[in-house]
Design an enzyme around this catalytic site. Structure first.
Site, PDB file in Angstrom:
ATOM      1  N   GLU A   1       0.966 -32.134 -27.187  1.00 15.48           N
ATOM      2  CA  GLU A   1       1.405 -33.068 -28.229  1.00 15.48           C
ATOM      3  C   GLU A   1       1.168 -32.533 -29.641  1.00 15.48           C
ATOM      4  O   GLU A   1       1.656 -31.485 -29.991  1.00 15.48           O
ATOM      5  CB  GLU A   1       0.713 -34.435 -28.042  1.00 15.48           C
ATOM      6  CG  GLU A   1       1.191 -35.180 -26.804  1.00 15.48           C
ATOM      7  CD  GLU A   1       2.445 -36.007 -27.020  1.00 15.48           C
ATOM      8  OE1 GLU A   1       2.730 -36.351 -28.177  1.00 15.48           O
ATOM      9  OE2 GLU A   1       3.138 -36.283 -26.032  1.00 15.48           O
ATOM     10  N   ASP A   2       0.370 -33.236 -30.447  1.00 15.16           N
ATOM     11  CA  ASP A   2       0.206 -32.888 -31.857  1.00 15.16           C
ATOM     12  C   ASP A   2      -0.913 -31.878 -32.120  1.00 15.16           C
ATOM     13  O   ASP A   2      -1.179 -31.558 -33.260  1.00 15.16           O
ATOM     14  CB  ASP A   2      -0.109 -34.153 -32.685  1.00 15.16           C
ATOM     15  CG  ASP A   2       1.168 -34.934 -32.961  1.00 15.16           C
ATOM     16  OD1 ASP A   2       2.237 -34.419 -32.615  1.00 15.16           O
ATOM     17  OD2 ASP A   2       1.077 -36.036 -33.504  1.00 15.16           O
ATOM     18  N   ALA A   3      -1.585 -31.428 -31.094  1.00 14.16           N
ATOM     19  CA  ALA A   3      -2.719 -30.512 -31.300  1.00 14.16           C
ATOM     20  C   ALA A   3      -2.225 -29.148 -31.776  1.00 14.16           C
ATOM     21  O   ALA A   3      -1.057 -28.810 -31.640  1.00 14.16           O
ATOM     22  CB  ALA A   3      -3.508 -30.363 -30.016  1.00 14.16           C
TER      23      ALA A   3
END
Length: 429
Positions: A396-398
């Site tokens: 995801e946003d990592a």
């Protein structure tokens, strides 16, 4: 009023729209401060007179110096202004004004964040109410308010930002304008008979809600007023190039003179090449987006279409290729980019400052970046990004950073905090 009400009942078109920008007025900081100062000054006068009357009413009066009471009252004015600015509460009983959160601490995380804050419009509308009407994007906001720059969450679309070339008018005295209207042929209603009042060729002239009278030649009157235009305060307006039968008044020689510094923007306005129009006046104009699109009916031409966006949205390259919410998210994140906040960042009185050690210019610039001088005072670094699956999972946003790039100084920053009391030799850590 009765006629308008009856029209609204018969047909819905005649109803006023509360969210229409032409019906709104912006209150500037100067107006709020002037009301506060007026209240404090009048209070000082009343208290000084009361004290003087009390002393002078006594039979034996020693040497009386009125200036001492005025000097004492000066502190109450200073204290009142300081209290209002520090708490943000504007309690002005004289003008029935009781507002909270009028002041905010200016954000100095980045230069563009500060610019964005300067153009922000705070609403009077309650943020907690879940109403869609005031939040919807109004067509009348075109060119006046930025369609992208607004916060997420409960304040979404209530807190707005001014577009690039927007100007907010300041109050002018009504007296000279009323006198001017009568000089231009406006007839007082008291001097007209019933037949003349309702004649089809007579038109009402209204100034800020006040009926001045009737006029028999409205087009001529409107043209005369436009030549002598003055504004009532708080209206948002923007500059447009005047076109005569679709031909721009600005010629090549004007642009050359602008390039060589012979002219400036103000001289364009003074010579009647460019004029400021508000939302209500835009309704009676035909504006072409580009000079090539102008027809014989065109009255004005846009200076530059990119000016419909605000300061923060103007930093996005090719914003019309993005999904709309992405531009809104970038407006919020662009203010968080660390960089240089000013040219004098090493000798400032800020209590907290973040400085990026190696700020870089973006690989792709926009016209707004050049206009705001953001290319000379950049923030952020150009990163090489690899989009790939890590160990078979979607993360995801990592983000996984390359250690050697960090060792070479990627994203390195300095945090400056003021320690101890605010004095000349304050220690910066």
């Amino acid at each position: 009023m009765l006629r308008r009400m009856m029209e609204a009942i018969i047909k819905k078109d005649a109803m006023d729209d509360k969210d229409y920008v032409g019906n709104k007025r912006l209150e500037l900081s100067g107006q709020s401060l002037s009301l506060l100062f007026e209240d404090l000054f009048k209070t000082l006068n009343e208290e000084a007179v009361k004290e003087a009357d009390g002393i002078l009413s006594k039979p034996s009066v020693p040497r009386f110096d009125f200036s001492t009471y005025i000097m004492r009252g000066n502190k109450s004015i200073t204290g009142g202004l300081e209290r209002a600015l520090s708490t943000g509460n504007w309690d002005v009983k004289r003008f029935r004004m009781n507002r909270k959160g009028m002041t905010q601490v200016v954000a100095r995380l980045s230069y563009i964040g500060t610019l964005g804050m300067m153009t922000r419009i705070q609403p009077q509308f309650e943020k907690s109410r879940k109403v869609s009407g005031p939040r919807a994007l109004e067509p009348s906001q075109w060119g006046m308010l930025c369609p992208c720059d607004t916060p997420e969450g409960e304040a979404c679309s209530l807190v707005k930002n001014l577009a690039l070339t927007t100007h907010v008018t300041t109050n002018q005295e009504e007296g000279p304008i009323v006198h001017l209207c009568y000089c231009l042929g406006v007839e007082d209603l008291e001097l007209l008979s019933g037949e003349e009042l309702h004649a089809p060729n007579s038109y009402l002239i209204i100034l800020n809600g006040l009926i001045l009278g009737k006029h028999r030649r409205p087009k001529r009157f409107a043209e005369s007023m436009r030549k002598l235009r003055r504004a009532d305060g708080g209206r948002v307006c923007r500059p447009l190039v005047i076109a005569d039968r679709g031909v721009s008044r600005i010629k090549e020689r004007h642009m050359k003179e602008l390039k060589y510094g012979i002219r400036n923007f103000q001289s364009f306005i003074q010579e009647g090449l460019i004029e400021y129009l508000d939302v209500n006046e835009e309704n009676n104009t035909l504006i072409a987006l580009y000079e090539g699109e102008a027809t014989t009916d065109t009255t004005h031409i846009e200076i530059e279409p990119l000016t419909i966006l605000g300061v923060c949205a103007g930093l996005i390259p090719f914003p019309h290729h993005n999904q709309s919410p992405r531009n809104t998210y970038q407006c919020a994140m662009g203010k968080q980019a660390m960089g240089n906040i000013a040219y004098n960042q090493l000798c400032r009185m800020d209590s907290l400052m973040y400085l990026l050690v190696y700020p870089q210019r973006p690989l792709l610039t926009t016209r707004t970046i050049e206009l705001t001088g953001y290319d000379k005072l950049g923030a952020g670094q150009n990163a090489t990004v690899a989009v790939m699956s890590y160990s078979g999972y979607d993360i995801e946003d990592a983000i996984i950073m390359n250690k050697s790039s960090l060792d070479r100084g990627f994203g390195r920053c300095i945090v400056k905090k003021r320690r101890g009391k605010c004095r000349k030799d304050a220690d910066f850590g």
